[in-house]
Each structure stands twice: as structure tokens, then as C-alpha cells.
Design a protein around this motif. Structure first.
Motif, mmCIF file in Angstrom:
data_model
loop_
_atom_site.group_PDB
_atom_site.id
_atom_site.type_symbol
_atom_site.label_atom_id
_atom_site.label_comp_id
_atom_site.label_asym_id
_atom_site.label_seq_id
_atom_site.Cartn_x
_atom_site.Cartn_y
_atom_site.Cartn_z
ATOM 1 N N ILE A 18 0.874 -1.107 0.240
ATOM 2 C CA ILE A 18 0.350 0.028 -0.260
ATOM 3 C C ILE A 18 0.849 0.761 -0.098
ATOM 4 O O ILE A 18 0.938 1.902 -0.558
ATOM 5 C CB ILE A 18 -1.074 -0.012 1.564
ATOM 6 C CG1 ILE A 18 -1.710 -1.254 1.474
ATOM 7 C CG2 ILE A 18 -1.451 1.383 1.598
ATOM 8 C CD1 ILE A 18 -2.627 -0.522 -0.204
ATOM 9 N N ILE A 19 1.956 1.106 1.027
ATOM 10 C CA ILE A 19 2.355 2.621 0.947
ATOM 11 C C ILE A 19 3.411 2.408 -0.255
ATOM 12 O O ILE A 19 3.561 3.912 -0.950
ATOM 13 C CB ILE A 19 4.168 2.408 2.396
ATOM 14 C CG1 ILE A 19 3.441 1.794 3.433
ATOM 15 C CG2 ILE A 19 5.327 3.025 1.930
ATOM 16 C CD1 ILE A 19 4.415 1.430 4.723
ATOM 17 N N ALA A 20 3.924 1.895 -1.557
ATOM 18 C CA ALA A 20 4.482 1.950 -2.113
ATOM 19 C C ALA A 20 3.794 2.186 -3.410
ATOM 20 O O ALA A 20 3.565 2.943 -3.869
ATOM 21 C CB ALA A 20 4.773 0.397 -3.121
ATOM 22 N N ALA A 21 2.324 1.929 -3.633
ATOM 23 C CA ALA A 21 0.848 2.505 -4.158
ATOM 24 C C ALA A 21 1.628 3.499 -3.817
ATOM 25 O O ALA A 21 0.932 4.822 -4.935
ATOM 26 C CB ALA A 21 -0.097 1.244 -4.227
ATOM 27 N N ILE A 22 1.012 4.570 -2.784
ATOM 28 C CA ILE A 22 0.562 5.343 -2.236
ATOM 29 C C ILE A 22 1.973 6.659 -2.853
ATOM 30 O O ILE A 22 1.923 6.906 -3.485
ATOM 31 C CB ILE A 22 0.660 5.758 -0.622
ATOM 32 C CG1 ILE A 22 -0.851 5.246 -0.823
ATOM 33 C CG2 ILE A 22 0.550 7.441 -0.282
ATOM 34 C CD1 ILE A 22 -1.457 5.246 1.334
ATOM 35 N N LEU A 23 3.310 6.269 -2.942
ATOM 36 C CA LEU A 23 3.907 6.927 -2.771
ATOM 37 C C LEU A 23 4.177 7.049 -4.422
ATOM 38 O O LEU A 23 4.538 7.667 -5.024
ATOM 39 C CB LEU A 23 5.247 6.576 -3.037
ATOM 40 C CG LEU A 23 5.468 6.393 -1.205
ATOM 41 C CD1 LEU A 23 6.553 5.216 -0.990
ATOM 42 C CD2 LEU A 23 5.430 8.106 -0.642
ATOM 43 N N LEU A 25 2.001 7.032 -6.498
ATOM 44 C CA LEU A 25 0.357 7.903 -7.097
ATOM 45 C C LEU A 25 1.164 9.396 -6.312
ATOM 46 O O LEU A 25 0.894 10.338 -7.341
ATOM 47 C CB LEU A 25 -1.231 7.815 -6.482
ATOM 48 C CG LEU A 25 -1.875 6.782 -7.241
ATOM 49 C CD1 LEU A 25 -2.548 5.694 -5.667
ATOM 50 C CD2 LEU A 25 -2.113 7.070 -8.396
ATOM 51 N N GLY A 26 1.645 9.859 -5.779
ATOM 52 C CA GLY A 26 2.239 11.086 -4.895
ATOM 53 C C GLY A 26 3.210 11.350 -6.509
ATOM 54 O O GLY A 26 3.437 12.659 -6.481
ATOM 55 N N LEU A 27 4.858 10.650 -6.595
ATOM 56 C CA LEU A 27 5.077 11.271 -7.376
ATOM 57 C C LEU A 27 4.669 11.125 -8.939
ATOM 58 O O LEU A 27 4.900 12.410 -9.478
ATOM 59 C CB LEU A 27 5.754 9.677 -7.423
ATOM 60 C CG LEU A 27 7.042 10.015 -8.521
ATOM 61 C CD1 LEU A 27 8.236 11.045 -8.474
ATOM 62 C CD2 LEU A 27 7.810 8.502 -8.509
ATOM 63 N N LEU A 32 3.454 15.288 -12.928
ATOM 64 C CA LEU A 32 2.286 16.040 -13.899
ATOM 65 C C LEU A 32 2.165 17.133 -13.752
ATOM 66 O O LEU A 32 1.720 17.689 -14.368
ATOM 67 C CB LEU A 32 0.781 15.736 -13.400
ATOM 68 C CG LEU A 32 0.825 13.673 -14.337
ATOM 69 C CD1 LEU A 32 -0.616 13.119 -14.010
ATOM 70 C CD2 LEU A 32 0.725 14.003 -16.024
ATOM 71 N N PHE A 33 1.544 18.102 -12.053
ATOM 72 C CA PHE A 33 1.949 19.368 -11.995
ATOM 73 C C PHE A 33 3.296 19.806 -12.351
ATOM 74 O O PHE A 33 3.089 21.158 -11.803
ATOM 75 C CB PHE A 33 1.435 19.172 -9.767
ATOM 76 C CG PHE A 33 0.009 18.779 -9.878
ATOM 77 C CD1 PHE A 33 -1.140 20.181 -10.270
ATOM 78 C CD2 PHE A 33 -0.357 17.762 -9.388
ATOM 79 C CE1 PHE A 33 -2.123 19.565 -10.330
ATOM 80 C CE2 PHE A 33 -1.880 17.546 -9.133
ATOM 81 C CZ PHE A 33 -2.583 18.579 -9.447
#
Length: 66
Positions: A18-23, A25-27, A32-33
Motif C-alpha cells: 500500500i505504501i508503494a502504491a501511495i508513493l 501516485l504521489g510521484l 504531472l503538476f
């Protein structure tokens, strides 16, 4: 990815699942921004839209074949 009761137990689990998935998505969001050219952002949106259309079509055909 198959949710069957007769399937063997997974032999591989992703470390920090879960932590890898969240990181990830954050990256992705950060990248993108930080796009400076509007044309690059539009190209990314087009690719995402095409992917979404393919996903929806696949889901519709999967339901019809069941």
C-alpha cells in the motif's frame, strides 16, 4: 487478480504494498503538476482518455461474455 477460492495462494507479495502504491501516485501527481508546457499536459490527457476508453470497452465486453 483472480478471486477464486480454488486458486493457489500467492507466492509473491509486493514489498511495502500500500505504501508503494501511495508513493507512486504521489510521484505521478508531482510529475504531472510540474509540467511546464501546456501541449505536453494535453498529450498526457489524451493518452489517459484513450486508456480509459479501452478500459471501459474491455469491461463492457467482459460482462457480455459472462
Amino acid at each position: 487478480f483472480r478471486f477464486r477460492k480454488d486458486a493457489p495462494e500467492a507466492k509473491f507479495k509486493v514489498p511495502f504494498g500500500i505504501i508503494a502504491a501511495i508513493l507512486s501516485l504521489g510521484l505521478t501527481a508531482w510529475l504531472l503538476f510540474n509540467i511546464e508546457k501546456l501541449s505536453d499536459f494535453i498529450k498526457i490527457l489524451v493518452v489517459v482518455a484513450i486508456g480509459f476508453v479501452i478500459y471501459v470497452i474491455q469491461k463492457l465486453f467482459a460482462k457480455k461474455s459472462q
